[in-house]
Design a protein around this motif. Sequence first.
Motif, PDB file in Angstrom:
ATOM      1  N   LYS A  32     -22.661 -18.245 -18.828  1.00 50.49           N
ATOM      2  CA  LYS A  32     -22.413 -18.613 -20.222  1.00 50.49           C
ATOM      3  C   LYS A  32     -21.095 -17.996 -20.681  1.00 50.49           C
ATOM      4  N   PRO A  33     -20.459 -18.598 -21.699  1.00 50.29           N
ATOM      5  CA  PRO A  33     -19.201 -18.049 -22.203  1.00 50.29           C
ATOM      6  C   PRO A  33     -19.288 -16.558 -22.553  1.00 50.29           C
ATOM      7  N   GLY A  34     -20.411 -16.122 -23.101  1.00 51.83           N
ATOM      8  CA  GLY A  34     -20.556 -14.716 -23.457  1.00 51.83           C
ATOM      9  C   GLY A  34     -20.464 -13.795 -22.252  1.00 51.83           C
ATOM     10  N   ALA A  35     -21.030 -14.208 -21.122  1.00 53.58           N
ATOM     11  CA  ALA A  35     -20.978 -13.391 -19.911  1.00 53.58           C
ATOM     12  C   ALA A  35     -19.557 -13.347 -19.340  1.00 53.58           C
ATOM     13  N   VAL A  36     -18.876 -14.467 -19.356  1.00 51.79           N
ATOM     14  CA  VAL A  36     -17.489 -14.501 -18.867  1.00 51.79           C
ATOM     15  C   VAL A  36     -16.612 -13.638 -19.782  1.00 51.79           C
ATOM     16  N   HIS A  37     -16.788 -13.797 -21.084  1.00 49.09           N
ATOM     17  CA  HIS A  37     -16.028 -13.006 -22.061  1.00 49.09           C
ATOM     18  C   HIS A  37     -16.273 -11.521 -21.836  1.00 49.09           C
ATOM     19  N   TYR A  38     -17.523 -11.119 -21.716  1.00 51.20           N
ATOM     20  CA  TYR A  38     -17.851  -9.705 -21.525  1.00 51.20           C
ATOM     21  C   TYR A  38     -17.144  -9.145 -20.297  1.00 51.20           C
ATOM     22  N   ASN A  39     -17.222  -9.860 -19.202  1.00 47.20           N
ATOM     23  CA  ASN A  39     -16.624  -9.358 -17.966  1.00 47.20           C
ATOM     24  C   ASN A  39     -15.105  -9.304 -18.024  1.00 47.20           C
ATOM     25  N   LEU A  40     -14.476 -10.332 -18.549  1.00 50.78           N
ATOM     26  CA  LEU A  40     -13.012 -10.365 -18.563  1.00 50.78           C
ATOM     27  C   LEU A  40     -12.403  -9.480 -19.647  1.00 50.78           C
ATOM     28  N   VAL A  41     -13.078  -9.315 -20.761  1.00 45.13           N
ATOM     29  CA  VAL A  41     -12.518  -8.535 -21.870  1.00 45.13           C
ATOM     30  C   VAL A  41     -13.009  -7.094 -21.830  1.00 45.13           C
ATOM     31  N   GLU A  42     -14.313  -6.909 -21.755  1.00 36.90           N
ATOM     32  CA  GLU A  42     -14.884  -5.569 -21.844  1.00 36.90           C
ATOM     33  C   GLU A  42     -14.801  -4.796 -20.532  1.00 36.90           C
ATOM     34  N   GLU A  43     -15.155  -5.431 -19.438  1.00 41.49           N
ATOM     35  CA  GLU A  43     -15.213  -4.728 -18.158  1.00 41.49           C
ATOM     36  C   GLU A  43     -13.859  -4.623 -17.475  1.00 41.49           C
ATOM     37  N   PHE A  44     -13.145  -5.735 -17.372  1.00 39.71           N
ATOM     38  CA  PHE A  44     -11.901  -5.753 -16.614  1.00 39.71           C
ATOM     39  C   PHE A  44     -10.655  -5.671 -17.491  1.00 39.71           C
ATOM     40  N   GLU A  45     -10.823  -5.822 -18.791  1.00 41.07           N
ATOM     41  CA  GLU A  45      -9.720  -5.763 -19.749  1.00 41.07           C
ATOM     42  C   GLU A  45      -8.547  -6.650 -19.331  1.00 41.07           C
ATOM     43  N   MET A  46      -8.882  -7.847 -18.848  1.00 36.99           N
ATOM     44  CA  MET A  46      -7.851  -8.768 -18.368  1.00 36.99           C
ATOM     45  C   MET A  46      -7.174  -9.518 -19.503  1.00 36.99           C
ATOM     46  N   VAL A  47      -7.935  -9.948 -20.466  1.00 37.97           N
ATOM     47  CA  VAL A  47      -7.383 -10.666 -21.609  1.00 37.97           C
ATOM     48  C   VAL A  47      -8.045 -10.127 -22.868  1.00 37.97           C
ATOM     49  N   ASP A  48      -7.373 -10.250 -23.972  1.00 38.42           N
ATOM     50  CA  ASP A  48      -7.904  -9.736 -25.231  1.00 38.42           C
ATOM     51  C   ASP A  48      -8.069 -10.896 -26.199  1.00 38.42           C
ATOM     52  N   LYS A  49      -9.135 -11.648 -26.017  1.00 38.45           N
ATOM     53  CA  LYS A  49      -9.412 -12.809 -26.856  1.00 38.45           C
ATOM     54  C   LYS A  49     -10.862 -12.764 -27.303  1.00 38.45           C
ATOM     55  N   SER A  50     -11.188 -13.498 -28.345  1.00 38.30           N
ATOM     56  CA  SER A  50     -12.532 -13.491 -28.913  1.00 38.30           C
ATOM     57  C   SER A  50     -13.485 -14.364 -28.097  1.00 38.30           C
ATOM     58  N   LEU A  51     -14.772 -14.153 -28.323  1.00 35.88           N
ATOM     59  CA  LEU A  51     -15.796 -14.971 -27.681  1.00 35.88           C
ATOM     60  C   LEU A  51     -15.638 -16.433 -28.073  1.00 35.88           C
ATOM     61  N   SER A  52     -15.282 -16.702 -29.323  1.00 40.98           N
ATOM     62  CA  SER A  52     -15.113 -18.103 -29.740  1.00 40.98           C
ATOM     63  C   SER A  52     -13.963 -18.766 -28.986  1.00 40.98           C
ATOM     64  N   THR A  53     -12.917 -18.003 -28.669  1.00 42.31           N
ATOM     65  CA  THR A  53     -11.821 -18.545 -27.864  1.00 42.31           C
ATOM     66  C   THR A  53     -12.331 -18.928 -26.488  1.00 42.31           C
ATOM     67  N   PHE A  54     -13.133 -18.063 -25.876  1.00 35.38           N
ATOM     68  CA  PHE A  54     -13.685 -18.365 -24.555  1.00 35.38           C
ATOM     69  C   PHE A  54     -14.584 -19.590 -24.612  1.00 35.38           C
ATOM     70  N   SER A  55     -15.401 -19.694 -25.637  1.00 28.96           N
ATOM     71  CA  SER A  55     -16.293 -20.852 -25.769  1.00 28.96           C
ATOM     72  C   SER A  55     -15.490 -22.138 -25.886  1.00 28.96           C
ATOM     73  N   ARG A  56     -14.460 -22.132 -26.718  1.00 30.87           N
ATOM     74  CA  ARG A  56     -13.612 -23.323 -26.872  1.00 30.87           C
ATOM     75  C   ARG A  56     -12.894 -23.660 -25.572  1.00 30.87           C
ATOM     76  N   LYS A  57     -12.336 -22.654 -24.925  1.00 30.54           N
ATOM     77  CA  LYS A  57     -11.586 -22.883 -23.686  1.00 30.54           C
ATOM     78  C   LYS A  57     -12.489 -23.443 -22.591  1.00 30.54           C
ATOM     79  N   MET A  58     -13.703 -22.874 -22.462  1.00 26.53           N
ATOM     80  CA  MET A  58     -14.607 -23.345 -21.421  1.00 26.53           C
ATOM     81  C   MET A  58     -15.079 -24.762 -21.696  1.00 26.53           C
TER      82      MET A  58
END
Length: 98
Positions: A32-58
């Motif tokens: 789900k977008p929330g899981a991808v967001h959590y991993n890329l933003v919180e865990e790996f700090e790869m990108v700094d975007k909101s969950l809504s951005t991830f949902s729209r992009k996906m």
Amino acid sequence: MRPRVPWMNEVDDAILEFLDEADVDDQPIALKPGAVHYNLVEEFEMVDKSLSTFSRKMARLAKNGYLEKTEEGKGSPYKITDKGRAYLAGELDADNIE
């Protein structure tokens, strides 16, 4: 360098790369977008975007064939498609990218 269309940016690439690398026994997993967001933003700090951005992009990546929605409904999981993998490998001609 792989070609991009104007609506794609580093978030699209990060999502596709994460889902491509998240295979289990060479089978794509669906997240789900929330899981991808959590991993890329919180865990790996790869990108700094909101969950809504991830949902729209996906959703847009799925609309254009790079991801596949595995269920209907809001917040449903997505998995990478063969087209998404071909994009990451640089195998898509710029004319074949929507």
